[in-house]
Design a protein around this motif. Sequence first.
Motif, PDB file in Angstrom:
ATOM      1  N   ASP A 150      31.976  30.952  45.766  1.00  0.00           N
ATOM      2  CA  ASP A 150      32.114  29.623  45.749  1.00  0.00           C
ATOM      3  C   ASP A 150      32.667  29.077  44.580  1.00  0.00           C
ATOM      4  N   ALA A 151      32.897  29.940  43.537  1.00  0.00           N
ATOM      5  CA  ALA A 151      33.660  29.409  42.289  1.00  0.00           C
ATOM      6  C   ALA A 151      34.250  30.680  41.608  1.00  0.00           C
ATOM      7  N   VAL A 152      35.372  30.313  40.937  1.00  0.00           N
ATOM      8  CA  VAL A 152      36.019  31.308  40.323  1.00  0.00           C
ATOM      9  C   VAL A 152      35.957  31.230  38.590  1.00  0.00           C
ATOM     10  N   LEU A 153      35.900  32.500  38.067  1.00  0.00           N
ATOM     11  CA  LEU A 153      35.939  32.120  36.516  1.00  0.00           C
ATOM     12  C   LEU A 153      37.286  33.073  36.023  1.00  0.00           C
ATOM     13  N   ILE A 154      38.138  32.180  35.409  1.00  0.00           N
ATOM     14  CA  ILE A 154      39.516  32.759  35.147  1.00  0.00           C
ATOM     15  C   ILE A 154      39.461  33.191  33.819  1.00  0.00           C
ATOM     16  N   PHE A 205      40.342  34.649  46.356  1.00  0.00           N
ATOM     17  CA  PHE A 205      40.437  33.182  47.037  1.00  0.00           C
ATOM     18  C   PHE A 205      40.240  32.963  48.456  1.00  0.00           C
ATOM     19  N   GLN A 206      40.563  34.032  49.165  1.00  0.00           N
ATOM     20  CA  GLN A 206      40.352  34.120  50.640  1.00  0.00           C
ATOM     21  C   GLN A 206      38.918  34.632  51.042  1.00  0.00           C
ATOM     22  N   ASP A 207      38.132  34.915  50.179  1.00  0.00           N
ATOM     23  CA  ASP A 207      36.750  35.265  50.496  1.00  0.00           C
ATOM     24  C   ASP A 207      35.642  34.323  50.665  1.00  0.00           C
ATOM     25  N   ASP A 208      35.312  34.193  51.829  1.00  0.00           N
ATOM     26  CA  ASP A 208      34.362  32.809  52.108  1.00  0.00           C
ATOM     27  C   ASP A 208      33.170  32.732  51.382  1.00  0.00           C
ATOM     28  N   VAL A 209      32.653  33.928  50.760  1.00  0.00           N
ATOM     29  CA  VAL A 209      31.610  34.150  50.046  1.00  0.00           C
ATOM     30  C   VAL A 209      31.633  33.474  48.578  1.00  0.00           C
ATOM     31  N   GLY A 216      39.902  18.400  44.817  1.00  0.00           N
ATOM     32  CA  GLY A 216      38.588  17.779  44.878  1.00  0.00           C
ATOM     33  C   GLY A 216      37.384  18.981  44.297  1.00  0.00           C
ATOM     34  N   VAL A 217      37.847  19.851  43.453  1.00  0.00           N
ATOM     35  CA  VAL A 217      36.983  20.959  43.130  1.00  0.00           C
ATOM     36  C   VAL A 217      36.641  20.635  41.786  1.00  0.00           C
ATOM     37  N   LEU A 265      46.890  30.495  38.533  1.00  0.00           N
ATOM     38  CA  LEU A 265      45.592  31.046  39.355  1.00  0.00           C
ATOM     39  C   LEU A 265      44.701  29.644  39.649  1.00  0.00           C
ATOM     40  N   ILE A 266      44.705  28.594  38.508  1.00  0.00           N
ATOM     41  CA  ILE A 266      44.005  27.337  38.766  1.00  0.00           C
ATOM     42  C   ILE A 266      44.515  26.774  40.126  1.00  0.00           C
ATOM     43  N   ILE A 267      45.976  26.750  40.247  1.00  0.00           N
ATOM     44  CA  ILE A 267      46.550  26.057  41.497  1.00  0.00           C
ATOM     45  C   ILE A 267      46.240  26.911  42.703  1.00  0.00           C
ATOM     46  N   ALA A 268      46.125  28.094  42.787  1.00  0.00           N
ATOM     47  CA  ALA A 268      45.736  28.877  43.960  1.00  0.00           C
ATOM     48  C   ALA A 268      44.310  28.696  44.352  1.00  0.00           C
ATOM     49  N   ALA A 269      43.397  28.750  43.364  1.00  0.00           N
ATOM     50  CA  ALA A 269      42.045  28.612  43.558  1.00  0.00           C
ATOM     51  C   ALA A 269      41.698  27.094  44.037  1.00  0.00           C
TER      52      ALA A 269
END
Lengths: 338, 338, 338, 338
Positions: free
Chosen positions: A69-73, A63-67, A118-119, A83-87
């Motif tokens: 863009d998006a996560v796949l949970i 989550f802290q990695d600026d590279v 807003g994601v 995880l959704i909330i943190a992401a």
Amino acid sequence: MRRRLNIALIGAGRIGQVHAATIANRVVTARLCGVYDPVLSAAKSMADRLGISKVAPSADAIFQDDVVDAVLICTPTDTHAPLIIAAAKAGKHIFCEKPVALDLATTDAAIAAAKLAGVHFQIGFNRRWDSNYARVRAAIAGGEIGSLRTLHITSRDSGPPPISYIKTSGGIFLDMTIHDWDMFRFLSGSEIEQVYVQGGVMVDAAIGTAGDIDTHITLVRFESGTLGVVENCRQAGYGYDQRVEAFGSLGAIQTENNRPNSAVISTVDGVRHALPHHFFMTRYTDAYACEIEGFVDSVIQGKPVAVGGDDGRRALAVGLAAKLSYTEQRPVRVSEVG
Amino acid sequence: MRRRLNIALIGAGRIGQVHAATIANRVVTARLCGVYDPVLSAAKSMADRLGISKVAPSADAIFQDDVVDAVLICTPTDTHAPLIIAAAKAGKHIFCEKPVALDLATTDAAIAAAKLAGVHFQIGFNRRWDSNYARVRAAIAGGEIGSLRTLHITSRDSGPPPISYIKTSGGIFLDMTIHDWDMFRFLSGSEIEQVYVQGGVMVDAAIGTAGDIDTHITLVRFESGTLGVVENCRQAGYGYDQRVEAFGSLGAIQTENNRPNSAVISTVDGVRHALPHHFFMTRYTDAYACEIEGFVDSVIQGKPVAVGGDDGRRALAVGLAAKLSYTEQRPVRVSEVG
Amino acid sequence: MRRRLNIALIGAGRIGQVHAATIANRVVTARLCGVYDPVLSAAKSMADRLGISKVAPSADAIFQDDVVDAVLICTPTDTHAPLIIAAAKAGKHIFCEKPVALDLATTDAAIAAAKLAGVHFQIGFNRRWDSNYARVRAAIAGGEIGSLRTLHITSRDSGPPPISYIKTSGGIFLDMTIHDWDMFRFLSGSEIEQVYVQGGVMVDAAIGTAGDIDTHITLVRFESGTLGVVENCRQAGYGYDQRVEAFGSLGAIQTENNRPNSAVISTVDGVRHALPHHFFMTRYTDAYACEIEGFVDSVIQGKPVAVGGDDGRRALAVGLAAKLSYTEQRPVRVSEVG
Amino acid sequence: MRRRLNIALIGAGRIGQVHAATIANRVVTARLCGVYDPVLSAAKSMADRLGISKVAPSADAIFQDDVVDAVLICTPTDTHAPLIIAAAKAGKHIFCEKPVALDLATTDAAIAAAKLAGVHFQIGFNRRWDSNYARVRAAIAGGEIGSLRTLHITSRDSGPPPISYIKTSGGIFLDMTIHDWDMFRFLSGSEIEQVYVQGGVMVDAAIGTAGDIDTHITLVRFESGTLGVVENCRQAGYGYDQRVEAFGSLGAIQTENNRPNSAVISTVDGVRHALPHHFFMTRYTDAYACEIEGFVDSVIQGKPVAVGGDDGRRALAVGLAAKLSYTEQRPVRVSEVG
């Protein structure tokens, strides 16, 4: 060349591997930039196999990695919402496997977090991206079969998951039929109003001991007046059985199972064609590619996802109503639970 | 040469004409020796067309005719029981169209009369004699698909009958679904324990005004634990839709609709094959011949009929339970009504 | 009631039994009034089984019987022409099995005799009366597939006839492919101009010893420019294989094999449907009935037969050209032989 | 992570684009490292679209580039041989589209050059990599249908190529049927001994003016005694028609066309399913990926290619024999030309 969306994977288990391979081999618009799994060796092995440059020590690191863009949970269901909330708080776009959670309150909290941040937030109802179902939906939406009278879904797994999985799955109505609740909504364009379940343990007594059933037929009534029925079983000897039939005032449309080849062999023993694909990894290969491409396109082009948090919530509510119907052996309105 | 059984027909309407043509053209073991219809011209016209030597002035005249070995009762439902009782008293063997009556008491009286007289008494469940269903039954009975988990019947007419017919038909559950209740029993080898109906008027509002519905999906539980579902509609744009699927622990077996030819034509507009047969007269031509041959063989060889009064009674009881389920919108056990 | 045509059967062998059973059980417009076979017991047995009142002591006795309207000639090929000529002289209408003779001169004599006598003379090309082929012909004739480019016939027997039969059959091109030469003409509406054969003995060496082959593919050119190909084999492990494909400027139409039931069974061993019908008796049951009905209608209504002596002659000429092509291993024009 | 093979593309036309997209989106074991096309804008546009880093000014520049492991030759046929020879001299592995050349001497020179250089040399017979044909080959090779009697290939394009293409294509037998000659060899495991062609211009007179035909049926005899027939047409209204049937002593195996979805829609107008895929790009998507993966694997693992220069030569020889057969209207042995 188009920019590729940087996606990090959280959870390198069965479905995580499906998505990772899909991105690596089939989705030219995205690339895997990181992976995390509590079992470090699983993450490392995947990174090695698919050339993912970063194995993260924690979900937070992702989550802290600026590279990213998006996560796949792709983790177990009970970790989805946190995880959704943190992401969301980290501003990452989110693709999460179904179901979001096993209860509505937790689901609502996850949906709210994504909305607030807003994601983009897409749910993994992969079957919506399959060409067979898309054709049926088009026929219904385009009036080719007139006004919709009934929908019939047949959905049978080739074999049951391990009992350990069954125990935390939320049960057949939230784990397996969840795809069918969503498919009913997707095809009909209407909400499910009431369900009535008949089911039992026919495959493996251990599934019963684990507090679940493995076979059911559920009768559904939509708000539109359309009727539906879904047949589920955790085990079909001949493979993964995935069919649908829609019947309307002007006609009907039905799909057959896809097969690995079209050959038909005729001998004295009968006329045989190949078994259907054995399971979802081979059956829905193309749908998984379209699903991720759809997600990537939504993010890049800033347009709404095709299937979002609210779709996940509505399918969950129907599943909870079905659970109640099975327990109390009576028709249950979805409004009773959701 | 074998002796031919002398059969007299009572009722020269639609289904009577089907049976008469079948006997004349296809059943070498029987011959039509007389016909009666309250509309004398209908009887005369049939006699002329098929070379039947005697047009009887009344049903009684047929019962008193020594030449007559057996009668075929093809009149409206409310006359079935009195005719059965009179025929039985006269010592005539009886083939009667379904249903015997719209209530159990009357049905029981008819069954008792035939039993007392010691005559053969067969019910017109023609689909039992069709090669598709026979194959499915053989697969189930022979263990080819293992233990039976679910049965799914799709049964749709190409178009609804006249409203006048609807009014006296006993309603969709006794008139149309009666075939499917029997098919469930025939295929599964088990009795239906409980039904739950969802249905409505989707084809023609006039059917609703006449006190009936035209579309339903009914969920069924068998005493054996098998689950079943039947989909009925009075109108299908593409023809007479008659299919079944059985699913068991080792596999599944399903039937497709029969078509008048096997040609497949491919043009820029798509790949098309012929519509299913339009209705029961063309779809079940062979089954009707087998049905009458089966009846004749039972009489001539003095062996039990394949489908008798008790089968008619049991299908009726399920139909009455379905009616109650629809009215009270709840699951109903067949034992509540029968 | 319509008058029934009185038909006498000459020849109570395999195909004779097929026709006799068809008339007895399926053709309401005709009745069998006599039978002759050189093997008296065969004729007697058939008469007994089917209730034929007269067993004639000779073919002549049949020709001299005033009750007889028409004769069905089902004897070995070398007796066809003399019987046709004698029947014609006696003023009997004639239905004769294919081929009329194994040479053109004899065939011409038989045709001339029927013409001179003014009797109806139909050839037993039963496949013309089948609903699959009729549909293909209608598609071609009606322009549904545009102008016809190619025709492909697959025709394989389930098993070879006895070697004794092979020896007097005239060989595969006159005995078996004769149906396909006719089918080409029937479907295309054009005459065959040239043939080129490739074939050999692949089923049974004894067939080769008897001077015949059992397998061939023959390439055909029609006068219209259409191309055709026929694949024949005396043995197919999976049953009687009878298919055709027509391809034109707007599309294609193809037929599948008919099966005794439509059931599809899915188990771990594959997805299977029933084998095609095993042989012509079960495959063409309906076509045989239509064929005789068509003959009877032509006689009664005084209209030309659908497939007459000239059709038999033309198919024979193509067969003779094919024989020559096989022997000399070169393309042969039909005009070379006929 | 596995090393990716660096492939440069020569020729950015239709088939070049298919291969480039395949490598970019589907082949994880290779990457495109360069592209050359005489039309520079075509090369640039492709490079831009797919992220290829180098647009070469000439084919030579590619051959001299040390980064390049292998080349994909997708240029017009008459340039194939010189490019193969140059690539071989530069030590590059070679994948070349069919046919290598339009004459045997040039083909032999190219084969010799690759052999001398010790590079891998694969021919683009893409259909060998399709799952339908692979299943048929396995059935034949594994004895599932016994000893092979006949092979039937249907291969029709959805529409003809431009007349300009026709003119330099070498004609239908070398351009289009070349795939079928190879398929015959692939499936049968035997060489073609003799061909006999019937064909003509049925699609477009301009094809005739250009010195070619557009439709033919060719009868083939294999050295093994097996017979074959191939039906080709440059235009089929319903799409790209790609089927095969193999018939043997124990049974038959046939393939159907693949379709974009399995839906079947039934209305009053008929029962319809989707048209076959429209052309090779969509029909053989998976086969193209397997083909390039197979080539890459051969190079990386140092094992022989699955389909090499000699296979290309043998298909060419059959094509030349077919050309002669068409011209001289007689059966031609392949040994006459090759």
